[in-house]
Design a protein around this motif. Structure first.
Motif, PDB file in Angstrom:
ATOM      1  N   ASP A 393       0.848  -1.185   0.000  1.00 12.87           N
ATOM      2  CA  ASP A 393       0.000   0.000   0.000  1.00 12.87           C
ATOM      3  C   ASP A 393       0.890   1.245   0.000  1.00 12.87           C
ATOM      4  O   ASP A 393       1.400   1.673   1.030  1.00 12.87           O
ATOM      5  CB  ASP A 393      -0.900  -0.020   1.244  1.00 12.87           C
ATOM      6  CG  ASP A 393      -1.928   1.098   1.237  1.00 12.87           C
ATOM      7  OD1 ASP A 393      -1.826   1.997   0.375  1.00 12.87           O
ATOM      8  OD2 ASP A 393      -2.833   1.071   2.085  1.00 12.87           O
ATOM      9  N   LEU A 394       1.072   1.834  -1.176  1.00  9.84           N
ATOM     10  CA  LEU A 394       1.966   2.982  -1.297  1.00  9.84           C
ATOM     11  C   LEU A 394       1.397   4.225  -0.628  1.00  9.84           C
ATOM     12  O   LEU A 394       2.152   5.098  -0.181  1.00  9.84           O
ATOM     13  CB  LEU A 394       2.254   3.264  -2.770  1.00  9.84           C
ATOM     14  CG  LEU A 394       3.015   2.173  -3.521  1.00  9.84           C
ATOM     15  CD1 LEU A 394       3.110   2.515  -5.001  1.00  9.84           C
ATOM     16  CD2 LEU A 394       4.410   1.980  -2.931  1.00  9.84           C
ATOM     17  N   GLU A 395       0.076   4.330  -0.539  1.00  9.71           N
ATOM     18  CA  GLU A 395      -0.510   5.509   0.094  1.00  9.71           C
ATOM     19  C   GLU A 395      -0.112   5.601   1.564  1.00  9.71           C
ATOM     20  O   GLU A 395      -0.034   6.699   2.122  1.00  9.71           O
ATOM     21  CB  GLU A 395      -2.033   5.479  -0.049  1.00  9.71           C
ATOM     22  CG  GLU A 395      -2.692   6.777   0.375  1.00  9.71           C
ATOM     23  CD  GLU A 395      -4.207   6.743   0.247  1.00  9.71           C
ATOM     24  OE1 GLU A 395      -4.862   7.533   0.947  1.00  9.71           O
ATOM     25  OE2 GLU A 395      -4.731   5.931  -0.538  1.00  9.71           O
ATOM     26  N   ALA A 396       0.142   4.457   2.192  1.00 12.86           N
ATOM     27  CA  ALA A 396       0.604   4.476   3.581  1.00 12.86           C
ATOM     28  C   ALA A 396       1.954   5.180   3.714  1.00 12.86           C
ATOM     29  O   ALA A 396       2.300   5.662   4.796  1.00 12.86           O
ATOM     30  CB  ALA A 396       0.708   3.048   4.121  1.00 12.86           C
ATOM     31  N   PHE A 397       2.697   5.263   2.607  1.00 15.12           N
ATOM     32  CA  PHE A 397       3.985   5.961   2.584  1.00 15.12           C
ATOM     33  C   PHE A 397       3.857   7.340   1.938  1.00 15.12           C
ATOM     34  O   PHE A 397       4.853   7.929   1.519  1.00 15.12           O
ATOM     35  CB  PHE A 397       5.021   5.134   1.831  1.00 15.12           C
ATOM     36  CG  PHE A 397       5.267   3.775   2.429  1.00 15.12           C
ATOM     37  CD1 PHE A 397       6.215   3.597   3.427  1.00 15.12           C
ATOM     38  CD2 PHE A 397       4.535   2.672   2.016  1.00 15.12           C
ATOM     39  CE1 PHE A 397       6.439   2.346   3.977  1.00 15.12           C
ATOM     40  CE2 PHE A 397       4.760   1.413   2.568  1.00 15.12           C
ATOM     41  CZ  PHE A 397       5.712   1.251   3.550  1.00 15.12           C
ATOM     42  N   ALA A 398       2.616   7.847   1.845  1.00 17.10           N
ATOM     43  CA  ALA A 398       2.326   9.154   1.235  1.00 17.10           C
ATOM     44  C   ALA A 398       2.654   9.186  -0.252  1.00 17.10           C
ATOM     45  O   ALA A 398       2.966  10.243  -0.805  1.00 17.10           O
ATOM     46  CB  ALA A 398       3.050  10.283   1.965  1.00 17.10           C
TER      47      ALA A 398
END
Length: 598
Positions: A393-398
């Motif tokens: 989940d890339l969104e977890a890394f902004a």
């Protein structure tokens, strides 16, 4: 466990794939289109035989299927280390190593320079144009046959960069293929060696534009004269908050191609060049290598793959050292040119992982491999496995794709919408707040932009007509009716709705901010960006299934978390209530990195 690992354990999930899983392959291509990934070609490991099979992987169901070719349409010849891109709902396959066309025993190798199209809409290969039998000259627009080259699509042009010939000699040139006309239109020398072993070329179907770096448009016209008071306080244009947004490329703002190379793996050299297309056939190249920085830099990655997502360049590949081997993933933040490592956690700590692809619609990076495999042995055989897939989940890394403007509105349309609300233009309806205050608005606009409200109005009108039961009754202003008089077969309208008002039961600031969004299709005002208001808007987006509003609020919350804005301590709770897993993980990650939020 470090802060990256804490977030990674929650952000990465590995699964076993299902269905007709492809065999272990060398040099196969993978291309993501929507929620499907297409795998083409490759060479079998044991039999050392090349294939022309096409497989499709459902990114949501984790299921493989083999695409059976249409008997009427010829399939491209077997090949490996070719390239595959997507354009206009087609797969575009170029080159690779294959067999000579007359070799039925499939023993005589050759390299290819054909362009093959697979129509995803028609599920068939399109006829391939004939290639001249004599090899093109070194300076011909038609590229010399090659394999292990780089490719990328931008501005309706296919770029073919570098690669090697049959004798493994480097082909240091760039060719451009015009996709609509299916013709080669440009060739130029390239001063460096490029190939899939050490380099990757990346582009995106979306560009990210930052309004703050663009010319300020003139103020929107008002709907009232200067001496007539507005229905709501007027928001000064100087206070507008303008978020970066995604938009399709245009001739003025094309999708750039990023070419990343790393080599000399004992003392790694890293290079980054940016190709800017200039249709119909030209381009410029800017060297950004010296701009890259970071507390840590990527190691030498073999057979790198990657993607562009939002304002981040993602690079992944096999890292081999004497004491440590891993599938390593890195992100370059393009506005600051700063590298950071994406820690996938223990999900990729064992086994053989080999190929990373981007699922843009969900902001996830997928890594294929085999949890029981051996990374070093598989790398030595250039082997690709498809038995397992890890979702990061890339969104977890902004790292995510910013939302596009609602209804395609530009800044002028957004500010005009806001002015219409503030000036009470076309107002024939009211939204009632929990303290009894009323905000005038347009019923038609609410029906057009708020699906829940449109459905409730339809139910109300149908129930009123049923209650009146008189053919001569006017449908213009249906009368309130006793609850018992409604046809029980019809869906009951929401009791908060009356002919001229909706009792929203929200505080006045939240109601105004919500209507500002419906009118402007944007989060423009300081009121909308107040942390408590953002939390309330996220709840409203979840309650009424307003996906665009949800994405805008998450975008604003991510930027507030990055900036360490005060008052964002409620993000975790509201993200949990609204089932925004990525935003919740981002809050945990930023709290561990920056300290507790206030």
């Amino acid at each position: 466990m470090n802060v990256h690992s804490v977030s990674a354990e929650l952000a990465t999930v590995a699964r076993k794939t299902r269905g007709l899983v492809p065999p272990k392959l060398v040099g196969a291509s993978t291309t993501v289109v929507g929620d499907k990934m297409y795998l083409f070609g490759g060479r079998l490991v044991v039999e050392r035989r090349m294939l022309s099979d096409l497989y499709v992987f459902d990114l949501q169901a984790f299921t493989w299927a083999k695409v059976e070719p249409s008997p009427e349409c010829p399939v491209p010849g077997p090949r490996y280390f070719h390239s595959s891109d997507t354009w206009n709902n087609h797969l575009v396959v170029f080159g690779g190593m294959g067999y000579k066309g007359t070799d039925e025993a499939q023993e005589t190798l050759c390299v290819l320079n054909d362009v093959c199209f697979y129509s995803l809409a028609e599920s068939r290969w399109l006829p391939t144009e004939e290639i001249p039998s004599s090899p093109p000259s070194p300076h011909s627009l038609i590229p010399r046959a090659r394999y292990a080259h780089l490719s990328s699509v931008s501005s309706d042009m296919l770029f073919i960069i570098g690669g090697q010939d049959l004798a493994n000699g480097w082909l240091d040139d760039i060719h451009v293929y015009d996709l609509p006309s299916r013709s080669w239109v440009h060739r130029s020398d390239y001063p460096r060696h490029c190939g899939t072993y050490r380099s990757v070329a990346l582009s995106s179907t979306l560009c990210v534009r930052n309004p703050e770096s663009e010319p300020t448009p003139p103020p929107a016209p008002r709907f009232r004269s200067d001496n007539t008071p507005s229905a709501l306080p007027v928001t000064s244009p100087d206070t507008f908050v303008q978020l970066p947004y995604s938009t399709p490329p245009t001739p003025a703002f094309p999708s750039e191609i990023f070419l990343y190379s790393n080599y000399n793996f004992t003392d790694v050299k890293r290079e980054l060049e940016v190709f800017t297309p200039q249709p119909p056939s030209s381009f410029t190249i800017a060297n950004r290598s010296s701009s890259m920085t970071g507390l840590a830099l990527p190691p030498g990655l073999r057979f790198p793959t990657g993607a562009l997502l939002g304002t981040s360049l993602i690079i992944a590949g096999t890292y081999l050292a004497h004491s440590y081997q891993a599938f390593s993933i890195w992100s370059l933040d393009l506005p600051t040119m700063t590298w950071s490592r994406i820690e996938p956690g223990t999900a990729l700590a064992t086994g053989s992982w080999c190929r990373a692809v981007l699922w843009r619609e969900s902001n996830k990076l997928l890594v294929f491999g085999n949890r029981e495999g051996n990374l070093v042995e598989d790398y030595n055989h250039r082997l690709l496995s498809w038995d397992h897939v890890a979702y990061i989940d890339l969104e977890a890394f902004a790292i995510y794709q910013p939302p596009s403007p609602g209804f395609g509105f530009g800044h002028e349309a957004q500010t005009m919408g806001l002015a219409a609300l503030e000036d009470g233009a076309f107002a024939d309806f009211e939204v009632v707040c929990d303290d009894g205050r009323r905000v005038a608005c347009s019923r038609k606009l609410l029906e057009d932009r708020w699906p829940w409200f449109c459905i409730q109005r339809q139910r109300y009108t149908a129930a009123a007509s049923s209650a009146v039961g008189v053919s001569g009754a006017s449908p213009v202003a249906p009368l309130p009716m006793p609850a018992g008089s409604i046809d029980p077969v019809l869906p009951r309208p929401d009791p908060r709705l009356t002919p001229r008002a909706l009792h929203l039961a929200e505080p006045y600031p939240i109601t105004v901010a919500f209507l500002q969004y419906l009118y402007a299709q944007a989060l423009l005002t300081p009121l909308q960006h107040a942390p408590a208001v953002l939390s309330a808007l996220l709840l409203l987006s979840s309650t009424y299934d307003l996906v665009h509003l949800r994405d805008l609020v998450k975008h604003a919350m991510h930027r507030a978390l990055s900036a360490g804005t005060s008052g964002v301590s409620g993000v975790y709770d509201v993200a949990t209530l609204c089932d925004c897993q990525s935003l919740r993980l981002r809050y945990i990650f930023s709290s561990l990195t920056l300290g507790p939020h206030t």
